[in-house]
Every structure is written in C-alpha cells, then in structure tokens.
Design a protein around this motif. Structure first.
Motif, short mmCIF file in Angstrom:
data_model
loop_
_atom_site.label_atom_id
_atom_site.label_comp_id
_atom_site.label_asym_id
_atom_site.label_seq_id
_atom_site.Cartn_x
_atom_site.Cartn_y
_atom_site.Cartn_z
N ASP B 166 -17.12 -38.74 16.70
CA ASP B 166 -16.21 -38.72 17.83
C ASP B 166 -16.08 -37.35 18.46
O ASP B 166 -14.97 -36.92 18.81
CB ASP B 166 -14.81 -39.23 17.41
N ALA B 167 -17.18 -36.63 18.57
CA ALA B 167 -17.11 -35.31 19.17
C ALA B 167 -16.86 -35.45 20.67
O ALA B 167 -17.44 -36.30 21.33
CB ALA B 167 -18.40 -34.55 18.92
N ARG B 168 -15.98 -34.61 21.19
CA ARG B 168 -15.71 -34.63 22.63
C ARG B 168 -16.28 -33.40 23.30
O ARG B 168 -16.43 -33.34 24.50
CB ARG B 168 -14.19 -34.69 22.87
N ILE B 169 -16.55 -32.41 22.50
CA ILE B 169 -17.13 -31.18 23.04
C ILE B 169 -18.48 -30.99 22.38
O ILE B 169 -18.56 -30.82 21.16
CB ILE B 169 -16.21 -29.99 22.78
N ILE B 170 -19.53 -31.07 23.15
CA ILE B 170 -20.86 -31.01 22.57
C ILE B 170 -21.59 -29.79 23.13
O ILE B 170 -21.74 -29.65 24.35
CB ILE B 170 -21.64 -32.30 22.87
N VAL B 171 -22.01 -28.93 22.23
CA VAL B 171 -22.71 -27.72 22.63
C VAL B 171 -24.19 -27.89 22.31
O VAL B 171 -24.54 -28.24 21.19
CB VAL B 171 -22.16 -26.49 21.86
N MET B 172 -25.03 -27.72 23.30
CA MET B 172 -26.47 -27.83 23.07
C MET B 172 -27.10 -26.46 23.25
O MET B 172 -27.19 -25.94 24.36
CB MET B 172 -27.09 -28.81 24.05
N ASP B 173 -27.52 -25.88 22.14
CA ASP B 173 -28.04 -24.52 22.15
C ASP B 173 -29.56 -24.56 22.33
O ASP B 173 -30.28 -24.85 21.38
CB ASP B 173 -27.65 -23.81 20.85
N GLU B 174 -30.02 -24.30 23.51
CA GLU B 174 -31.45 -24.32 23.83
C GLU B 174 -32.16 -25.56 23.30
O GLU B 174 -33.15 -25.45 22.57
CB GLU B 174 -32.14 -23.09 23.27
N PRO B 175 -31.67 -26.73 23.66
CA PRO B 175 -32.26 -27.94 23.07
C PRO B 175 -33.67 -28.23 23.57
O PRO B 175 -34.43 -28.92 22.90
CB PRO B 175 -31.29 -29.05 23.50
N THR B 176 -34.02 -27.70 24.72
CA THR B 176 -35.28 -28.13 25.33
C THR B 176 -36.44 -27.18 25.05
O THR B 176 -37.55 -27.43 25.48
CB THR B 176 -35.13 -28.24 26.86
#
Lengths: 351, 505
Positions: B166-176
């Motif tokens: 149930d995360a509401r804040i999602i941080v994507m650190d250089e996912p691509t």
C-alpha cells in the motif's frame, strides 16, 4: 586502505612484542638463543605453507590440500630413500611431485571451474590417502647427516637456523612478487574484481594455475625440511597443519575473500603464533589448550575489523558506507547473492 | 519559486532540508513537494544531491535541519522500515531480490498472507500476485522462479511489492538505466497508472526525454541546492539543461569533421551460435562508428569477442592488417585495441583499488621497468591522464569507489587511453553519468577521432549515436541489419532497423 592495513599490522607487531617480553619475563629459558632457534624452527613448515597460501587467498581462492601435499611428499621421500636412492636425486623428484599435485588442483579449479574449497577439501583427503598408499603406516628414518643440519642447526655464531633463512629468503621473494610486480598487482585486482582483471588483459586463469603449482612446490620444500628435521618420513607428517597455516594468513590481515593483505602482516602473525606456542609450551600448557588459543586468535582477527567497522558506522553513517575504507574482512560474503543492503556503493551523489 | 499549490496538501513534502556528511554539505535548503496523482522528476547532475534526497525520503538518512511532512504532518523516519510502514517505497535501479524464490514469494516477502496456525497461504499469495500484475498490465507468472528475469521485470516486481505494501509514495531511482526503449515504455505505462490511482511518484533519470515523456513537474537540484520546481510543460530542454549544469551547454555532441583514413579494425564473418552471426564491419582511422540496437541485440557480445574476453565460434578480426587470435585480450591490447566495457563497476574498474592502481591495470608492464612495479610511475600515469581528462578526485590513492560515476568513467577511459590504442571501443560510455561529464566524454571521443583514432561507439541512447557517429551500424537479434551514413541515420531509420525491419547490410 593502506593505512588501515598498516594499523592492523602494527597491532600484530605490538602483540608480538608483548608475547616476547612477557615470555622473557615470566618464563625462564624463553629468551635463550637455543629456545629462540627452536621456536623459529618449529614454525618453518607452517611459514612455508602460509607463503604458499597467501597469493592464492589474495586471488580469493584457497588451497586446503597444502599439508597433505607435504605429507605425500614426505612419504615419497621415505619410499625413495628406503629404496636406496640418493638424497640428491630424491630432492628434484619430490619437488616435481609437489608441482604435479599442485597442478592437479589447478586443473580442477581453473580448467573445470570447480570451487577451490570443494576441490582442495577433496585433494586434502586424496593426497593424504595416497601418502599412506605409497608408504603405509610405517616410518622411514636414517636420513643423511650431511643434509640434516639444514633443518636442525643454526648458522654458526647466530641464533638463526638455516631453515629459517630459507623461509626468510622465500618470504622476501614472495613479498617482492606480491607487492612490487605486475603479477602481484594482478593478484589484488583478481581478488577484488576478477571480471575487471580479465577485461584488463590480465591472464587470470594462467596466474591461478601457476599459483597452485608454486603452492605444490613450496609444500614439497616444506616436506623436505619436515622430514629432515624429525629425521622421519611418515604418511601422517604435518597432519592438520593446513589449518594453522590458514589461521596465520588470516590473522595476518589477509581477507579470506581476496584482495587484501600483506606479507608483513602474515610474517607478524607467524611470529606471534610461534612465540605464543613456545611460551605456552614452556609453561606446560597442553596442545589442546594451545589449539583453543589459536582458534580464539583466529576468530578475534576476523571479528575485530567487523566490530571496528560497526562502531565506525554508528558514529558516521556516511563514511562507513564507503566501500574499501574499512580494514580487511569487513565484506562478508552474501550467501544468497542478492540480499546485500540496497545502499551499496556511492555510485553517484557521494558528496 | 515553487509552482503554485493547487491540489491541496502534498502527500510528502521536504521543507528546507539540510544534510551534511562530516564537512561535506550534501543538501542545502532543499524543498520538494510530491502531490497525489503526479509523477515528479528530480533532475540534477551527479553529486547534485538526488541520492541524498532519495535516502531521506526512504528513511536511510535523517535531515540535519528542515522537515519532512507526510500528509502535512511533520515526520521523522528513523529507518527504511519505518518509511515503508508509512507508505514510502523506493525502487532501485537494480532491484535486490531473492533469485531462488518465486515471483510471488518475492512480492510478498515479509508480508505473506497467512492461514490459521501462521502458515503461509500460498494460494492467496499467488492469486493476489496475479491480480497485482494484471492491474499493472504486465504478464509475469507469479509461480516462476525469480532468477533469470530481466531487470525490467524485476523492477515490476518491486513495484508490485510497493502496491502490496500500500505504498502511496513511490520513488524510482534511475529505473530505466538498464532498460530497452520498449521496456522503459512499459514502465512508464505502469508509472502513469500508479499516479492515476492517486500515488505520488518521484522519478529520477539522466534522460531528459524520459522526463518529458513521463513527468508532470520537475525539481532541479544543483550542488546540493534547490534550483527550481517547474511544470514540465513550462520548461524547455535547453533551459532544463542550463538549470542543471548551471551553464549553457552549447553542444552536447561536439562532433568534429575528420579526415577518414585506412581501415584499422576489420571484422569479418564473426559468429557465435545463438548470440550473433556473420558480423562483418570495419572502422577506419579518424572515424567514429556507432553500433546501435536494442539491449540484447548482441552488440556488447560482438565487441567482447572482438576484444577477446569472450570466445567466438568463427570469423576473423584484423587490426592494422594483423590478424588477432581469438580469446586473447592481452594480445588485443598489445595490438592496439582498447575496450571500455559496458559495466563500469564490474568490468571497467576494481572499485576498491586506488585510482592509480586502476589506471595502470591494463598497462602494468609499462609501469614496471625491469619487472618491478614503481608506484611513482603508476602515479605519474594516473596524474597525466587525470589531468588530460580533468578528473576530480581527492587523492590518487583513494579507492575508485569514492569517485562519482562520471569521474569513475574517466578513470576507465584514462586506463585504456594509457595503452595507446589505435582502436578504441566504448560500450555505453555515458551510461549513468551526468550531463557535464557526458559532454566531456563526447568531446574526448571527438578529439581522439580527430587525432586519428578509430572509435567504435556502442550506445543505447540514440541521440548520442546520431550526434557522434560518422557511420551507424544497427544490430537486431544478433545480425547487422543496416549500415547508415551520417546523413541517412535518423531516429526513424535506426529504430526501423533495430526492430528488425532493415535490409541486411
């Protein structure tokens, strides 16, 4: 990194001094020339095995069969001597035998890419078994008086045994190779980053192969010293000595995972262990207790850097996160290979 | 200068956050607001403080001053676990998973659905995992082992984990960084879906085009300081770059026209069963040849075989007219080939070795006159190349790991240039490094070509290939499907060939 290693070596040297001062003060006879010579002689073979192990462990591999190679070579010496062969012709044969056993290890580990730990546990048993096959249960004695002094006598006018001189010369040779040659640089690179080493044109396989052969030869030399020193060739010679040698190398600050450690550190550890063993021996401490103490020393040597790193991490989280800054052996292996903390290396934004 | 607040209280907000590590100030007065339903880009060069922001949001670090607000309430995450419990999920570039467990087990790690008696309810676990993947629109079998999944799929698993938690804040650190264009597009779809369902996403990337494609707003950091928050629509590419680097980057691709000379590297009929086949091409003096193609098309495998770290089944490689034996990297180096490999940390550097020892690693013989390695020579070599490449470092005896990504790459480049190659192969030379360093690398490649070096450039970034290469080879599924001149090469023509539509070259 270098400073930290030196610090561990200073600790070892201090411990050494402590043991020798304490020994001289508390134990009559400890500081006598004869005793010092005996103390040094007693660790000749361990030192030779440690010299064989050091470069191998630097690359992140291991050779647990060292004492068994020693045993086999000793047994072979006995059989050939018993058969009436001259000692001068036995020596080269034994050296070649050591090289052959080493290259069998190398073939399995390097050519077939098998794990060194498994292979050398296997050959630990195999070579020891072959020693019994060659010589059986008995002992061969009566080695020539011309050569025995090499393993028993001191250089006239000094406390330094001939055998220790051999160890010292080989030690200097190993130190030069490890610390001051391209091959030495390559060992560390392989231990810390084998792929990068390969991509840099370092012949990783060839180097490893040679290390195991050299290990076999050093074990053969150790076997000659051992056989002459006790004037006895037996299949069970130096049984279990591999563990003492590994302990000395690790206590010397060499990381079991490769890439860290110095010859000076290992030399200090050897001296420390030899001194301690002698003091305890003179005080009638039994072998069992000595094993307990050696075991504790080894565990402490592995534990201290880890604890030191933990303490540092408490204090300054950022600094301790920089890989490579802590002393040896802080990089525990990851059994799953995937559970490492996500904040691994400061690839970016490390400011 | 923050954009006007109009959608109520942000889900998560940093206000005037400062963070120092010993003497180094990593963040100074950084403010950032993540609103429900938005994808927010965090832009800045390496060292700008992006990672520190991520770590503060993720609970790994605590700010020295300033505050973190969750739903408008000040909070202090004392650990990553606490941040997770409060609804924050951080998805790393290379996810950490248990390769031997099933996908569903990874997704539910630590929060497995239980049956009475505290037994894990596998059926419920698989069912719910299926539901989550369906919701994400990505078909991954929850029952399969995680080992062998692509990085793209592993990231989807991380996102699924976040959803389950149930995360509401999602941080994507250089996912691509390690994804192909197709995979990245799929990730964007998933990310947009998450935002539409009311999550707040923080997206970090070095690729500006991705920010424009995905994000609603962008916050720019420079040297640990807050620069600006803008709507993506209101800031154009050039302005954004200028904000990030603090200076105008006239030319991201400073390609110089050069005189193309004789063939230096000739590859003929290179084949490895199942990986690539019949690869033939040449690179001339003074020429930059681009090797384009999707990740997995076999580009890196080809150059690794050319260099000799990988085996090849058949085919020949010739350098300066001399045939190169296979699987002999050392001979390749001696004959003048240098390979700056794809994976800087595993193949390019020994991170824990010092900068100078890394720099000399491919050239140990030369720093060891008479067979003895001299530290002074090593240092000299490292210093020379460090200066030439304007390397920023503390001390040459510091471990390479202490450098930023861009400076690490400079060490790798220096290490290879020190071998005085006639052919320089660079595999993803600017991956994961900041714009400033990118420009420097491009300028260096351009200069080297102008000096007569033959350069083979592999890159997944089309603008880089198009901007730098005199000629572009395109690979698709192990074959070269097109050879395009600088004039013919466009984004369309390269992508066309990269997806298997080109005619054989």
């Amino acid at each position: 990194m270098r400073e930290k290693l030196l610090r561990w070596e200073s600790v070892l040297l201090l411990l050494c001094i402590f043991v020798f001062v304490w020994g001289s003060a508390s134990t009559p006879g400890f500081a006598e020339t004869d005793n010092i010579s005996f103390l040094l002689l007693d660790y000749t073979e361990v030192a030779l095995l440690a010299l064989a192990l050091l470069p191998i462990i630097l690359t992140g591999e291991i050779d647990l069969s060292v004492a068994s190679i020693l045993g086999f070579c000793s047994a072979l010496t006995g059989v050939l001597w018993d058969a009436g062969m001259s000692f001068e012709s036995i020596v080269p044969i034994v050296l070649v035998a050591g090289a052959v056993l080493g290259s069998l290890n190398a073939t399995l580990i390097v050519r077939f890419a098998l794990p060194a730990l498994a292979v050398t546990i296997g050959t630990l048993g195999l070579y020891r078994g072959l020693a019994y096959v060659v010589l059986g249960d008995g002992a061969v004695t009566g080695f020539p008086d011309v050569y025995r002094p090499i393993a028993t006598e001191e250089i006239p006018g000094t406390f330094l045994p001939y055998a220790t001189l051999v160890v010292l010369l080989l030690g200097v040779l190993v130190a030069v190779v490890v610390h001051y040659t391209p091959v030495g640089r390559s060992l560390y690179a392989i231990g810390l980053g084998e792929q990068t080493a390969r991509f840099s044109g370092i012949r990783v396989q060839r180097i490893k192969f040679v290390l195991y052969i050299v290990s076999g030869i050093l074990c053969a030399i150790a076997s000659l010293v051992y056989t002459l020193r006790y004037n006895s060739a037996r299949a069970d010679n130096a049984n279990g000595m591999e563990l003492i040698a590994v302990a000395a190398v690790l206590l010397g600050g060499v990381s079991i995972f490769g890439g860290r450690g110095t010859v000076v550190g290992v030399a200090s550890a050897l001296l420390l262990m030899a001194g301690l063993r002698n003091v305890l021996f003179l005080n009638d401490v039994t072998n069992e207790i000595q094993n307990v103490i050696n075991g504790l020393l080894l565990i402490i040597s592995v534990l201290v850097p880890v604890v030191a790193n933990l303490v540092r991490r408490r204090r300054t989280p950022a600094a301790a996160a920089i890989p490579g800054s802590p002393p040896p052996q802080e990089t525990l292996p990851d059994p799953v290979g995937a559970t490492a903390a996500p904040h691994g290396t400061p690839e970016e934004d490390q400011r | 200068m923050a954009a006007p607040e109009h959608t109520g209280v942000p889900l998560l907000e940093l206000r005037d956050v400062t963070k120092s590590f010993q003497a180094v100030r990593a963040l100074r007065g950084v403010s950032l607001a993540l609103r429900a339903g938005e994808v927010h880009a965090l832009a800045g060069e390496n060292g700008a403080g992006k990672s520190t922001v991520v770590r503060i949001i993720g609970g790994e670090h605590q700010p020295d001053s300033g505050e973190v607000l969750l739903d408008g309430e000040p909070v202090r995450f004392s650990s990553p676990r606490e941040a997770q419990q409060r609804g924050v999920a951080v998805i790393h570039q290379e996810p950490i998973q248990f390769p031997d467990l099933s996908v569903a087990e990874n997704v539910f790690m630590g929060r497995q659905p239980l049956r009475p008696g505290r037994r894990i309810d596998r059926r419920a676990m698989h069912r719910r995992a299926s539901e989550v993947f369906e919701q994400l629109g990505v078909p991954i079998d929850p029952a399969r082992q995680t080992r062998g999944l692509s990085i793209a799929d592993q990231q989807i698993i991380e996102i699924a984990k976040a959803l389950v938690a149930d995360a509401r804040i999602i941080v994507m650190d250089e996912p691509t960084a390690a994804l192909s264009a197709v995979e990245a597009e799929r990730l964007f779809r998933v990310a947009r879906g998450l935002a539409e369902r009311g999550a707040a996403l923080l997206f970090i990337s070095h690729r500006l085009d991705e920010m424009y494609a995905l994000c609603d707003r962008v916050t720019v950091l420079r040297d640990g300081s807050f620069v600006v928050t803008e709507r993506m629509d209101d800031i154009d590419n050039d302005t954004l770059v200028r904000r990030m680097v603090g200076r105008s980057v006239e030319q991201l691709f400073p390609k110089r026209d050069t005189e193309v000379g004789d063939e230096v590297l000739v590859v003929d009929g290179l084949t490895r069963a199942g990986v690539y086949r019949d690869i033939s091409f040449s690179v001339r003096r003074g020429e930059i040849v681009g090797l384009a193609g999707l990740v997995g098309s076999g580009r890196s495998e080809v150059v690794r075989a050319v260099f000799g770290v990988d085996d090849r089944d058949s085919g020949t490689v010739t350098v300066n007219g001399k045939p190169l034996p296979k699987s002999k990297p050392r001979t390749a180096i001696e004959q003048g080939i240098a390979l700056v490999p794809e994976d800087r940390r595993e193949q390019g550097l020994v991170l824990e070795l010092s900068i100078e020892r890394n720099a000399s690693l491919a050239r140990l013989k030369q720093v060891s006159p008479g067979g003895l390695t001299r530290q002074s020579r090593e240092r000299e070599l490292a210093r020379t190349w460090g200066e030439r490449l304007s390397l920023k470092f503390g001390s040459l005896s510091d471990p390479a790991a202490t450098l930023s990504g861009g400076n690490q790459q400079k060490v790798v480049l220096g290490k290879w240039l020190a071998t005085e190659p006639s052919v320089l192969i660079v595999d993803e030379p600017t991956r994961g490094i900041d714009i400033g360093a990118k420009v420097e690398v491009h300028a260096l490649l351009s200069d080297l070509a102008a000096e007569g070096m033959a350069v083979l450039l592999i890159s997944s970034e089309l603008p880089e290939v198009l901007g730098m290469a005199d000629r572009v080879l395109v690979m698709h599924e192990g074959r070269i499907t097109a050879e395009l001149s600088r004039d013919e090469a466009t984004e369309e023509s390269v992508m066309y060939a990269a997806t298997g539509n080109g005619s054989a070259a």
